[in-house]
Design a protein around this motif. Structure first.
Motif, PDB file in Angstrom:
ATOM      1  N   VAL A  64       0.868  -1.177   0.000  1.00  0.00           N
ATOM      2  CA  VAL A  64       0.000   0.000   0.000  1.00  0.00           C
ATOM      3  C   VAL A  64       0.905   1.227   0.000  1.00  0.00           C
ATOM      4  CG1 VAL A  64      -1.784   1.261   1.260  1.00  0.00           C
ATOM      5  CG2 VAL A  64      -1.756  -1.227   1.328  1.00  0.00           C
ATOM      6  N   GLU A  65       0.511   2.267  -0.733  1.00  0.00           N
ATOM      7  CA  GLU A  65       1.309   3.487  -0.775  1.00  0.00           C
ATOM      8  C   GLU A  65       0.397   4.678  -1.034  1.00  0.00           C
ATOM      9  OE1 GLU A  65       4.198   5.705  -0.058  1.00  0.00           O
ATOM     10  OE2 GLU A  65       4.807   3.627  -0.308  1.00  0.00           O
ATOM     11  N   TRP A  66       0.714   5.799  -0.401  1.00  0.00           N
ATOM     12  CA  TRP A  66       0.002   7.046  -0.652  1.00  0.00           C
ATOM     13  C   TRP A  66       0.546   7.667  -1.924  1.00  0.00           C
ATOM     14  CZ3 TRP A  66      -4.201   8.135   1.938  1.00  0.00           C
ATOM     15  CH2 TRP A  66      -4.357   7.666   3.233  1.00  0.00           C
ATOM     16  N   LEU A  67      -0.326   8.162  -2.784  1.00  0.00           N
ATOM     17  CA  LEU A  67       0.067   8.931  -3.955  1.00  0.00           C
ATOM     18  C   LEU A  67      -0.484  10.336  -3.764  1.00  0.00           C
ATOM     19  CD1 LEU A  67      -0.737   6.438  -6.843  1.00  0.00           C
ATOM     20  CD2 LEU A  67       1.440   6.817  -5.701  1.00  0.00           C
ATOM     21  N   VAL A  68       0.393  11.331  -3.863  1.00  0.00           N
ATOM     22  CA  VAL A  68       0.006  12.718  -3.609  1.00  0.00           C
ATOM     23  C   VAL A  68       0.235  13.524  -4.878  1.00  0.00           C
ATOM     24  CG1 VAL A  68       0.428  14.734  -2.165  1.00  0.00           C
ATOM     25  CG2 VAL A  68       0.697  12.441  -1.200  1.00  0.00           C
ATOM     26  N   PHE A  69      -0.792  14.278  -5.295  1.00  0.00           N
ATOM     27  CA  PHE A  69      -0.731  15.102  -6.490  1.00  0.00           C
ATOM     28  C   PHE A  69      -1.093  16.535  -6.129  1.00  0.00           C
ATOM     29  CE2 PHE A  69      -2.128  10.852  -7.642  1.00  0.00           C
ATOM     30  CZ  PHE A  69      -1.139  10.480  -8.539  1.00  0.00           C
ATOM     31  N   VAL A  83      -4.505   9.867  -2.989  1.00  0.00           N
ATOM     32  CA  VAL A  83      -5.182   8.585  -3.188  1.00  0.00           C
ATOM     33  C   VAL A  83      -4.319   7.496  -2.567  1.00  0.00           C
ATOM     34  CG1 VAL A  83      -6.383   9.287  -5.299  1.00  0.00           C
ATOM     35  CG2 VAL A  83      -4.131   8.224  -5.461  1.00  0.00           C
ATOM     36  N   LEU A  84      -4.907   6.326  -2.445  1.00  0.00           N
ATOM     37  CA  LEU A  84      -4.201   5.181  -1.883  1.00  0.00           C
ATOM     38  C   LEU A  84      -4.030   4.139  -2.983  1.00  0.00           C
ATOM     39  CD1 LEU A  84      -3.183   4.429   0.955  1.00  0.00           C
ATOM     40  CD2 LEU A  84      -5.240   3.088   1.233  1.00  0.00           C
ATOM     41  N   ALA A  85      -2.784   3.782  -3.265  1.00  0.00           N
ATOM     42  CA  ALA A  85      -2.492   2.757  -4.259  1.00  0.00           C
ATOM     43  C   ALA A  85      -2.272   1.432  -3.530  1.00  0.00           C
ATOM     44  CB  ALA A  85      -1.243   3.126  -5.049  1.00  0.00           C
ATOM     45  N   VAL A  86      -2.966   0.394  -3.985  1.00  0.00           N
ATOM     46  CA  VAL A  86      -2.909  -0.916  -3.350  1.00  0.00           C
ATOM     47  C   VAL A  86      -2.471  -1.934  -4.384  1.00  0.00           C
ATOM     48  CG1 VAL A  86      -4.250  -2.688  -2.162  1.00  0.00           C
ATOM     49  CG2 VAL A  86      -4.780  -0.276  -1.788  1.00  0.00           C
ATOM     50  N   GLU A  87      -1.453  -2.713  -4.050  1.00  0.00           N
ATOM     51  CA  GLU A  87      -1.008  -3.783  -4.940  1.00  0.00           C
ATOM     52  C   GLU A  87      -1.428  -5.114  -4.332  1.00  0.00           C
ATOM     53  OE1 GLU A  87       3.009  -5.638  -6.984  1.00  0.00           O
ATOM     54  OE2 GLU A  87       3.195  -4.278  -5.303  1.00  0.00           O
ATOM     55  N   THR A  88      -1.896  -6.024  -5.176  1.00  0.00           N
ATOM     56  CA  THR A  88      -2.282  -7.346  -4.698  1.00  0.00           C
ATOM     57  C   THR A  88      -1.218  -8.367  -5.082  1.00  0.00           C
ATOM     58  OG1 THR A  88      -3.488  -8.061  -6.671  1.00  0.00           O
ATOM     59  CG2 THR A  88      -4.707  -6.731  -5.054  1.00  0.00           C
TER      60      THR A  88
END
Length: 124
Positions: free
Chosen positions: A90-95, A102-107
């Motif tokens: 999981v990682e925060w993406l800031v623009f 937003v929150l980026a989630v990898e499975t």
């Protein structure tokens, strides 16, 4: 040389929703190897293999959620149960200077899921 200790209280994240991640048991935060923790300016995201909690501790004038309305957001990604798919990162993406976060989630199957701060799936 003296040691300087500077701390700033960000707020309290204690809530009933933390029991879904194992809170309430001694050592739950340290002993749980599946627990992922990601800190942001006004939020913290905690995730285990199948659940993400976004906990907001202060209001944001930069487009963030109001903590009184959406203090805790639960996200249960639509994972494939037959092959034991799980949240791997999981990682925060800031623009735009923290206006859009937003929150980026990898499975574990390689999918990238993008969620809003309100828990809405934006992109898969």
């Amino acid at each position: 040389m003296s040691r300087c200790l500077h701390t700033t209280d960000l707020g309290c994240i204690a809530c009933d929703a933390l029991t879904d991640l194992g809170a309430g048991k001694e050592g739950w935060l340290v002993d749980n190897l599946d627990l992922l923790i990601f800190l942001d300016t006004h939020s913290v995201a905690l995730a285990n293999r199948s659940l993400i909690l976004i906990l907001h501790w202060s209001s944001s004038n930069n487009g963030g959620p109001d903590p009184d309305k959406n203090r805790v957001v639960k996200i249960r990604p639509d994972l494939f149960p037959i092959e034991s798919e799980y949240i791997s990162s999981v990682e925060w993406l800031v623009f735009d200077d923290k206006v859009n976060r937003v929150l980026a989630v990898e499975t574990s199957h390689g999918y990238l899921l993008i969620y809003s701060l309100h828990g809405n799936l934006i992109h898969k």
